[in-house]
Design a protein around this motif. Structure first.
Motif, PDB file in Angstrom:
ATOM      1  N   TRP A   1     -12.042   1.896   0.028  1.00  0.00           N
ATOM      2  CA  TRP A   1     -10.912   2.266  -0.832  1.00  0.00           C
ATOM      3  C   TRP A   1     -10.610   3.762  -0.731  1.00  0.00           C
ATOM      4  N   LEU A   2     -11.653   4.570  -0.643  1.00  0.00           N
ATOM      5  CA  LEU A   2     -11.456   6.012  -0.554  1.00  0.00           C
ATOM      6  C   LEU A   2     -10.770   6.387   0.754  1.00  0.00           C
ATOM      7  N   ARG A   3     -11.159   5.730   1.851  1.00  0.00           N
ATOM      8  CA  ARG A   3     -10.493   5.998   3.138  1.00  0.00           C
ATOM      9  C   ARG A   3      -9.020   5.636   3.070  1.00  0.00           C
ATOM     10  N   GLU A   4      -8.721   4.500   2.450  1.00  0.00           N
ATOM     11  CA  GLU A   4      -7.322   4.095   2.326  1.00  0.00           C
ATOM     12  C   GLU A   4      -6.542   5.095   1.491  1.00  0.00           C
ATOM     13  N   LEU A   5      -7.129   5.525   0.382  1.00  0.00           N
ATOM     14  CA  LEU A   5      -6.475   6.515  -0.479  1.00  0.00           C
ATOM     15  C   LEU A   5      -6.151   7.775   0.310  1.00  0.00           C
ATOM     16  N   ARG A   6      -7.122   8.258   1.060  1.00  0.00           N
ATOM     17  CA  ARG A   6      -6.923   9.504   1.805  1.00  0.00           C
ATOM     18  C   ARG A   6      -5.956   9.337   2.963  1.00  0.00           C
ATOM     19  N   ASP A   7      -5.832   8.123   3.472  1.00  0.00           N
ATOM     20  CA  ASP A   7      -4.869   7.855   4.547  1.00  0.00           C
ATOM     21  C   ASP A   7      -3.429   7.884   4.049  1.00  0.00           C
ATOM     22  N   HIS A   8      -3.228   7.665   2.754  1.00  0.00           N
ATOM     23  CA  HIS A   8      -1.879   7.489   2.224  1.00  0.00           C
ATOM     24  C   HIS A   8      -1.465   8.532   1.198  1.00  0.00           C
ATOM     25  N   THR A   9      -2.310   9.530   0.944  1.00  0.00           N
ATOM     26  CA  THR A   9      -1.962  10.538  -0.058  1.00  0.00           C
ATOM     27  C   THR A   9      -2.241  11.941   0.477  1.00  0.00           C
ATOM     28  N   ASP A  10      -1.759  12.925  -0.271  1.00  0.00           N
ATOM     29  CA  ASP A  10      -2.011  14.322   0.065  1.00  0.00           C
ATOM     30  C   ASP A  10      -3.507  14.614  -0.080  1.00  0.00           C
ATOM     31  N   PRO A  11      -4.058  15.444   0.806  1.00  0.00           N
ATOM     32  CA  PRO A  11      -5.502  15.755   0.728  1.00  0.00           C
ATOM     33  C   PRO A  11      -5.936  16.351  -0.604  1.00  0.00           C
ATOM     34  N   SER A  12      -5.014  16.923  -1.345  1.00  0.00           N
ATOM     35  CA  SER A  12      -5.370  17.585  -2.601  1.00  0.00           C
ATOM     36  C   SER A  12      -5.348  16.658  -3.808  1.00  0.00           C
ATOM     37  N   ILE A  13      -5.162  15.370  -3.596  1.00  0.00           N
ATOM     38  CA  ILE A  13      -5.118  14.445  -4.718  1.00  0.00           C
ATOM     39  C   ILE A  13      -6.424  14.540  -5.534  1.00  0.00           C
ATOM     40  N   VAL A  14      -6.295  14.512  -6.853  1.00  0.00           N
ATOM     41  CA  VAL A  14      -7.458  14.566  -7.730  1.00  0.00           C
ATOM     42  C   VAL A  14      -7.986  13.145  -7.904  1.00  0.00           C
ATOM     43  N   CYS A  15      -9.232  12.918  -7.499  1.00  0.00           N
ATOM     44  CA  CYS A  15      -9.790  11.572  -7.530  1.00  0.00           C
ATOM     45  C   CYS A  15     -11.084  11.538  -8.342  1.00  0.00           C
ATOM     46  N   MET A  16     -11.189  10.542  -9.201  1.00  0.00           N
ATOM     47  CA  MET A  16     -12.405  10.343  -9.973  1.00  0.00           C
ATOM     48  C   MET A  16     -12.977   8.969  -9.665  1.00  0.00           C
TER      49      MET A  16
ATOM     50  N   THR B   1       0.789  -1.226   0.000  1.00  0.00           N
ATOM     51  CA  THR B   1       0.000   0.000   0.000  1.00  0.00           C
ATOM     52  C   THR B   1       0.824   1.280   0.000  1.00  0.00           C
ATOM     53  N   SER B   2       1.699   1.450   0.992  1.00  0.00           N
ATOM     54  CA  SER B   2       2.400   2.719   1.148  1.00  0.00           C
ATOM     55  C   SER B   2       3.229   3.082  -0.072  1.00  0.00           C
ATOM     56  N   ALA B   3       3.986   2.130  -0.599  1.00  0.00           N
ATOM     57  CA  ALA B   3       4.827   2.406  -1.763  1.00  0.00           C
ATOM     58  C   ALA B   3       3.974   2.685  -2.991  1.00  0.00           C
ATOM     59  N   TYR B   4       2.852   2.005  -3.080  1.00  0.00           N
ATOM     60  CA  TYR B   4       1.970   2.172  -4.240  1.00  0.00           C
ATOM     61  C   TYR B   4       1.419   3.590  -4.319  1.00  0.00           C
ATOM     62  N   TYR B   5       1.020   4.123  -3.192  1.00  0.00           N
ATOM     63  CA  TYR B   5       0.405   5.453  -3.166  1.00  0.00           C
ATOM     64  C   TYR B   5       1.421   6.591  -3.158  1.00  0.00           C
ATOM     65  N   ARG B   6       2.659   6.312  -2.784  1.00  0.00           N
ATOM     66  CA  ARG B   6       3.640   7.379  -2.593  1.00  0.00           C
ATOM     67  C   ARG B   6       3.826   8.202  -3.866  1.00  0.00           C
ATOM     68  N   GLY B   7       3.673   9.512  -3.745  1.00  0.00           N
ATOM     69  CA  GLY B   7       3.887  10.408  -4.874  1.00  0.00           C
ATOM     70  C   GLY B   7       2.710  10.549  -5.817  1.00  0.00           C
ATOM     71  N   ALA B   8       1.623   9.831  -5.555  1.00  0.00           N
ATOM     72  CA  ALA B   8       0.467   9.910  -6.459  1.00  0.00           C
ATOM     73  C   ALA B   8      -0.228  11.255  -6.319  1.00  0.00           C
ATOM     74  N   VAL B   9      -0.571  11.866  -7.462  1.00  0.00           N
ATOM     75  CA  VAL B   9      -1.302  13.133  -7.457  1.00  0.00           C
ATOM     76  C   VAL B   9      -2.693  12.984  -8.076  1.00  0.00           C
ATOM     77  N   GLY B  10      -2.991  11.777  -8.558  1.00  0.00           N
ATOM     78  CA  GLY B  10      -4.303  11.496  -9.116  1.00  0.00           C
ATOM     79  C   GLY B  10      -4.681  10.053  -8.867  1.00  0.00           C
TER      80      GLY B  10
END
Length: 221
Positions: A112-127, A84-93
């Motif tokens: 999935w959305l909770r996990e995404l928000r736990d591991h990325t910047d709050p400003s990540i663009v998500c669709m 998980t952590s390595a996968y999300y690291r640096g993601a902006v979308g």
């Protein structure tokens, strides 16, 4: 929208921005086929579950700038959660994918959305992506349900079909264009060494708060 495939007018390694985008969602929702449809215009009816992580790239042109998208795809099965952590690291979308014919995959979107928000910047663009829209006679999740969830969570929303290519380019292009616009909302701070802006190949970490942006309406199918 001013975006088009970077069709050979620049070398593959010549780009202005590199954005990392992740695909998340349950196993079997079509993440790998979305990736192959967008990056290679291919679809496989016999695609197997992704083992571990893979990624592919494609370049687009937005406002005269070449954006190289590095899109990561991973298995949705629980046994691969350790990455998980390595996968999300640096993601902006991110594209959070469910299968419109399987209600359970939509019910898991919140996790999935909770996990995404736990591991990325709050400003990540998500669709939020409702995939397999070509199987209309089997639909178990209505377009309205998808839109409602996306609106409540300040996400973009689109229904796609990797099989017939419906909205696949539109979905990725919309996410990449929004990332680009956020990055360019305010000047990039000059590095201490005096060089101008990010170097070629440098990942852009989006820091602007985009929670107030209207994200639903322009992106419905």
């Amino acid at each position: 929208m001013a975006a088009a495939a970077a069709g050979g007018y620049r070398a593959e390694d010549d780009y202005d921005y590199l954005f990392k985008v992740v695909l998340i969602g349950d196993s079997g929702v079509g993440k790998s086929n979305l990736l192959s449809r967008f990056t290679k215009n291919e679809f496989s009816l016999e695609s197997k579950s992704t083992i571990g992580v893979e990624f592919a790239t494609r370049s687009l042109q937005v406002d005269g700038k070449v954006i190289k998208a590095q899109i990561w795809d991973t298995a949705g099965q629980e046994r691969y959660r350790a990455i998980t952590s390595a996968y999300y690291r640096g993601a902006v979308g991110a594209l959070l994918v469910y299968d419109v014919t399987r209600r359970a995959t939509f019910d898991n979107v919140g996790r999935w959305l909770r996990e995404l928000r736990d591991h990325t910047d709050p400003s990540i663009v998500c669709m939020l992506i409702g995939n397999k829209s070509d199987l209309r006679h089997l639909v178990a999740v209505s377009t309205e349900d998808g839109k409602e969830f996306a609106e409540a969570e300040s996400m973009y929303f689109m229904e796609t079909s990797a099989l017939d290519a419906t909205n696949v380019d539109n979905a990725f292009t919309e996410v990449l264009t929004q990332i680009y616009q956020i990055v360019n909302k305010k000047p990039v701070e000059a590095p201490e060494d005096g060089s101008a802006g990010p170097g070629k190949g440098e990942k852009i970490n989006v820091k602007d708060d985009v929670s107030a942006m209207k994200r639903v309406g322009c992106c419905s199918n």
